[in-house]
Design a protein around this motif. Sequence first.
Motif, short mmCIF file in Angstrom:
data_model
loop_
_atom_site.label_atom_id
_atom_site.label_comp_id
_atom_site.label_asym_id
_atom_site.label_seq_id
_atom_site.Cartn_x
_atom_site.Cartn_y
_atom_site.Cartn_z
N ALA A 1 -20.52 24.10 0.78
CA ALA A 1 -21.35 23.07 1.40
C ALA A 1 -22.29 22.42 0.40
N ALA A 2 -22.83 23.19 -0.52
CA ALA A 2 -23.75 22.62 -1.51
C ALA A 2 -23.02 21.64 -2.43
N GLU A 3 -21.78 21.99 -2.81
CA GLU A 3 -20.99 21.09 -3.66
C GLU A 3 -20.67 19.80 -2.91
N ARG A 4 -20.29 19.94 -1.64
CA ARG A 4 -19.96 18.76 -0.84
C ARG A 4 -21.18 17.85 -0.69
N ASP A 5 -22.33 18.46 -0.43
CA ASP A 5 -23.57 17.67 -0.32
C ASP A 5 -23.86 16.94 -1.63
N ALA A 6 -23.67 17.64 -2.75
CA ALA A 6 -23.91 17.02 -4.06
C ALA A 6 -22.94 15.87 -4.30
N LEU A 7 -21.68 16.06 -3.93
CA LEU A 7 -20.68 15.01 -4.11
C LEU A 7 -20.98 13.79 -3.23
N ILE A 8 -21.36 14.04 -2.00
CA ILE A 8 -21.65 12.93 -1.08
C ILE A 8 -22.90 12.17 -1.55
N ALA A 9 -23.91 12.89 -1.99
CA ALA A 9 -25.12 12.22 -2.51
C ALA A 9 -24.77 11.42 -3.76
N ALA A 10 -23.94 11.99 -4.63
CA ALA A 10 -23.53 11.30 -5.85
C ALA A 10 -22.71 10.06 -5.51
N LEU A 11 -21.84 10.14 -4.52
CA LEU A 11 -21.05 8.99 -4.10
C LEU A 11 -21.96 7.87 -3.60
N GLY A 12 -22.97 8.22 -2.85
CA GLY A 12 -23.94 7.22 -2.39
C GLY A 12 -24.62 6.52 -3.55
N ARG A 13 -25.00 7.29 -4.58
CA ARG A 13 -25.64 6.68 -5.75
C ARG A 13 -24.68 5.76 -6.49
N SER B 1 -21.38 7.33 -15.87
CA SER B 1 -21.19 5.95 -16.30
C SER B 1 -21.43 4.95 -15.17
N GLY B 2 -21.41 5.42 -13.94
CA GLY B 2 -21.60 4.54 -12.80
C GLY B 2 -20.30 3.96 -12.25
N LYS B 3 -19.19 4.25 -12.91
CA LYS B 3 -17.90 3.78 -12.42
C LYS B 3 -17.54 4.55 -11.16
N LEU B 4 -16.76 3.93 -10.32
CA LEU B 4 -16.31 4.61 -9.10
C LEU B 4 -14.98 5.29 -9.40
N SER B 5 -15.07 6.52 -9.89
CA SER B 5 -13.88 7.31 -10.23
C SER B 5 -14.18 8.78 -9.96
N GLN C 1 -9.53 5.51 -2.38
CA GLN C 1 -9.36 4.44 -1.39
C GLN C 1 -10.46 3.39 -1.53
N ILE C 2 -11.69 3.83 -1.64
CA ILE C 2 -12.81 2.89 -1.77
C ILE C 2 -12.65 2.07 -3.03
N SER C 3 -12.28 2.74 -4.12
CA SER C 3 -12.11 2.06 -5.40
C SER C 3 -11.06 0.96 -5.31
N LYS C 4 -9.94 1.25 -4.65
CA LYS C 4 -8.87 0.25 -4.49
C LYS C 4 -9.33 -0.93 -3.65
N SER D 1 -14.70 -6.88 -6.78
CA SER D 1 -15.51 -6.76 -7.98
C SER D 1 -15.02 -7.70 -9.07
N ALA D 2 -13.71 -7.85 -9.22
CA ALA D 2 -13.16 -8.74 -10.24
C ALA D 2 -13.54 -10.19 -9.92
#
Length: 127
Positions: A8-20, A30-34, A62-65, A71-72
């Motif tokens: 759960a802690a990893e998932r929370d960290a990943l979701i918070a990071a995705l939001g950022r 780097s800020g890239k969505l990967s 999916q979001i990146s695609k 973005s282009a």
Amino acid sequence: MTRRGDDAAERDALIAALGRLLDGQAKNSSGKLSAKALAEEAGLARTSLTHKHTDIRDLVAQISKQIAPVSAAQQTEETSAVAKLRQDLAAERELNGILSTQLAAALLRLEQLPDRHLRPLRGRDGT
């Protein structure tokens, strides 16, 4: 609802990071969505994302695609806007140079006038 092997802690960290990343507020990557940038942003090993939290990895893909074409197009629009702003800035700098030269010439002419010519420009009290 958590699945076996999910932390759960990893998932929370990943979701918070995705939001950022989506907000353009990356702190640790780097800020890239990967997947790589997301793992870096969350402070986790990339394998935790690619092997353990594959649903989040797939979501990032999916979001990146979906946003990549936007973005282009947006980048092309922004590049045009920057080019126009640079042209406008160059024109304003040129005008500023012309006005500065005119002002300097006017001040020189004013300094060369005898004092009697300046009296009408002063107030009645002599100031």
